[in-house]
Design a protein around this motif. Structure first.
Motif, short mmCIF file in Angstrom:
data_model
loop_
_atom_site.label_atom_id
_atom_site.label_comp_id
_atom_site.label_asym_id
_atom_site.label_seq_id
_atom_site.Cartn_x
_atom_site.Cartn_y
_atom_site.Cartn_z
N PRO A 335 18.87 36.70 81.69
CA PRO A 335 18.50 36.95 80.28
C PRO A 335 17.07 37.44 80.11
O PRO A 335 16.79 38.21 79.18
N ILE A 336 16.16 37.04 80.98
CA ILE A 336 14.75 37.43 80.82
C ILE A 336 14.53 38.89 81.22
O ILE A 336 13.87 39.64 80.49
N PHE A 337 15.07 39.30 82.36
CA PHE A 337 14.77 40.63 82.87
C PHE A 337 15.86 41.67 82.57
O PHE A 337 15.61 42.87 82.73
N TRP A 338 17.06 41.25 82.18
CA TRP A 338 18.13 42.21 81.90
C TRP A 338 18.53 42.25 80.43
O TRP A 338 18.80 43.31 79.91
N GLU A 339 18.58 41.10 79.77
CA GLU A 339 19.06 41.08 78.39
C GLU A 339 17.95 41.19 77.36
O GLU A 339 18.08 41.91 76.37
N LYS A 340 16.86 40.49 77.55
CA LYS A 340 15.80 40.44 76.55
C LYS A 340 14.45 40.78 77.18
O LYS A 340 13.50 40.01 77.11
N LEU A 341 14.39 41.93 77.82
CA LEU A 341 13.16 42.33 78.52
C LEU A 341 12.07 42.66 77.51
O LEU A 341 12.19 43.61 76.74
N GLU A 342 11.03 41.89 77.51
CA GLU A 342 9.91 42.07 76.60
C GLU A 342 8.61 41.84 77.37
O GLU A 342 8.59 41.11 78.35
#
Length: 634
Positions: A335-342
């Motif tokens: 989720p951190i690097f693929w879904e919600k990359l910010e």
């Protein structure tokens, strides 16, 4: 071989501006990276005319003999080649940033490295170490006898962009054998050159290298480090033994002065307390196989970087970087690097081993036989090939996926899909305490497009209706809707007659409450039979053809088709009639209810169009002459 050139700048000159590194996946607009080194004479070497060291000394490592395109996204390799071969590439602000290691005292050791010999040299002379660490010796003996190789050689543009990145948290992902670990080791050397020197002119750099267990540390992380710098490397000092922490002090020089790099090898498992990280201080931290480490480690290390030497000396904040193979979609990195990359996160995605532009092929003889062998040996384990060769997130073990024919390259859109106002938007809804809704359209050629999804972690029908109205106002203005729901949402409805189809809807049902909130009719889905629902989606996914297209914003549907929507096997049987429950099953069910409308007028004709057609027929019949059955046409 990378020929890094170290540019000399005059005091007071502005640093060059660089485009975003090639292959970097970053949210938002293209990042423009500014040289992190402040103005002034580069290096740690004082001017010849003075004895004192300028407090504004820093190495300049961004000089460029050839252009490298800076592009964001999955198609970086194809686009990079187009721009490299096109005339006038320099005029578009494209610029390379070569790895600045060939101008250091390590150039000969890296350019003529013998990784296997580096690992074995000290073992042959250290009987005590061989006796105390037989598992480490055995692991190193398994290594490939490479002979001399050039570790200064570029593995590829994505790898180079990762090494030169200046993001607070950066990660490189690629297939096995793509040079990720060596890239992280080289990145540590580059970061050591980038900082400011102390009062004595020496740049001191402290790097923390973490793994989940000391066993993995000594079997993987430390041997990888020894490929570049063996335990007995000239001018270095090693301390520590398995299975405990270790430390390697490395001294080297570049054009600007002396560098003292200290690497501390530590372990932090899932059972470790993040509070144990208190008191640790580093310049930067390297996290090998970051997906095997607990998320709490990343949280705890955020306060430990940029502390030693102090920021007032190094003139920048600390950084965390690491590498991984494509993770399990249930892993915390997904989720951190693929879904919600910010920001401050940055993901560098290398092409798959069988893709055009695959990196580090020179290390495998220049062809893809290495990956072809892995595929041949694991034909019964496509999940392994997907993650380790094609570098795509997926499952970590064999599983019976409900939609096993789903192909990301074919069925996952690369761009955001927009609704077609001339066609009705079909909405499937699933109730319960975690309600969900999926918006889709059936195109004239029969292709189904899942456009948007709503998946509430907690809520009711009122919360679902509010989320639907907000989404429709934002993305579906001017569209005509056909809404269907889970047949179980009819529970609580009263009947006026004995005929089920003529029952009166009461406010006690989820369906009626949803209809009241939306201000339109909500119909029951065609069926709640699982086999019929699954077939509605399978028929579109195929094979053959591309009759299914999924918007990249539908994170729950993507997770489900990658891993989480799978059959549940009962222990001791081959029964796969039920699906393993997960959060993503709700949005998957909602999509099924919508797709069962495919082929009907409700999915192909807007209600307003059908009303207009009926009105025209009535008007035509009203104005037409009355039919006289006695009178015959002559």
């Amino acid at each position: 071989m990378l020929k890094g050139q170290v540019g000399d700048r005059r005091a007071g000159s502005d640093p060059p501006r660089l485009s975003a590194p090639a292959g970097a996946v970053s949210p938002g607009r293209r990042a423009r990276i500014r040289d992190p080194t402040p103005r002034g004479r580069p290096g740690g070497a004082p001017p010849k005319s003075r004895r004192a060291v300028s407090p504004r000394c820093s190495p300049e490592i961004f000089s460029s003999p050839r252009p490298t395109p800076a592009f964001v996204g999955d198609r970086v390799q194809k686009k990079s080649r187009q721009l490299c071969s096109s005339p006038g590439a320099w005029g578009r602000g494209l610029m390379t940033t070569p790895i600045p290691l060939s101008d250091t005292s390590l150039a000969d050791a890296l350019g003529n490295a013998d990784p296997y010999k580096n690992q074995m040299s000290y073992l042959e002379a250290d009987d005590e170490f061989r006796k105390q660490n037989p598992e480490v010796v055995a692991e190193i003996h398994k290594g490939e006898r490479t002979g001399k190789i050039n570790l200064l050689r570029s593995a590829g543009p994505v790898s180079d962009a990762y090494i030169l990145s200046t993001n607070a948290i950066s990660v490189i992902c690629g297939p096995v054998g793509s040079g990720k670990t060596i890239a992280s080791e080289k990145k540590g050397l580059v970061e050591a050159q980038r900082i400011y020197p102390g009062s004595d002119g020496v740049r001191r750099y402290v790097l923390g290298n973490f793994r989940q267990k000391y066993d993995a540390l000594w079997k993987a992380a430390i041997p990888s480090h020894w490929k570049l710098f063996p335990k007995d490397f000239a001018g270095s000092k090693w301390s520590g033994a398995s299975p405990r922490a270790a430390r390697h002090d490395l001294f080297f020089d570049d054009k600007f002065g002396r560098i003292h790099m200290t690497t501390q090898f530590l372990a932090h498992g899932e059972d470790a307390d993040p509070e144990d990280l208190r008191g640790l201080e580093f310049t930067d931290v390297q996290l090998g196989e970051i997906d095997t480490l607990p998320h709490e480690l990343l949280i705890g290390l955020s306060r430990a970087v940029g502390r030693e030497p102090p920021r007032e000396v190094i003139k920048r904040t600390g950084r965390i970087f690491g590498d991984l193979n494509a993770p399990d979609v249930e892993n915390w990195t997904y989720p951190i690097f693929w879904e919600k990359l910010e920001p401050p996160y940055m993901l560098f995605k290398q092409p798959g081993g069988m893709d055009e532009g695959a990196e580090n092929l020179q290390a495998h003889g220049g062809d893809r036989s290495y990956y072809e062998q892995i595929i041949a040996m694991n034909r019964a384990n496509p999940w392994y090939i997907r993650r380790m060769v094609h570098a795509k997130p997926g499952i970590t073990r064999a599983a019976d996926l409900v939609y096993d024919k789903f192909d990301e390259d074919l069925h996952l859109s690369k761009v955001t899909l927009k609704p077609e106002p001339a066609l009705p938007v079909v909405i499937g809804c699933d109730g319960g305490l975690t309600p969900a809704a999926v918006y889709g359209q059936e195109m004239p050629d029969g292709q189904w497009r899942s456009l948007r999804e709503i998946a509430l972690e907690r809520g009711g029908i009122e919360e679902l209706a509010a989320a639907m109205l907000a989404l429709e106002a934002r993305d579906f203005r001017g569209c005509d809707f056909h809404t269907v729901c889970d047949p179980a949402m009819v529970a609580g409805e009263d009947k006026d007659t004995e005929i089920q189809s003529e029952q009166r809807v009461s406010k006690g049902s989820d369906r009626q409450r949803l209809a009241d909130k939306l201000g339109r009719k909500v119909e029951l889905a065609v069926s709640n039979q699982t086999g019929r629902r699954w077939d509605a989606v399978r028929d579109k996914i195929g094979p053959p053809g591309r009759n299914y297209l999924l918007d990249p914003s539908c994170k729950g549907l993507i997770r489900g088709k990658r891993q989480t929507y799978q059959f549940r096997k009962l222990q001791g049987s081959n029964d796969i009639s039920s699906v393993k429950p997960s959060f993503d099953t709700h949005v998957a069910d909602a999509e099924q209810y919508a797709m069962m409308e495919c082929g009907t007028d409700a999915a192909r004709k807007r209600k307003t169009d059908m009303r207009e057609a009926r009105t025209k027929v009535r008007e035509k019949n009203r104005t037409a002459k009355r039919y006289n059955p006695v009178r015959r046409a002559r």
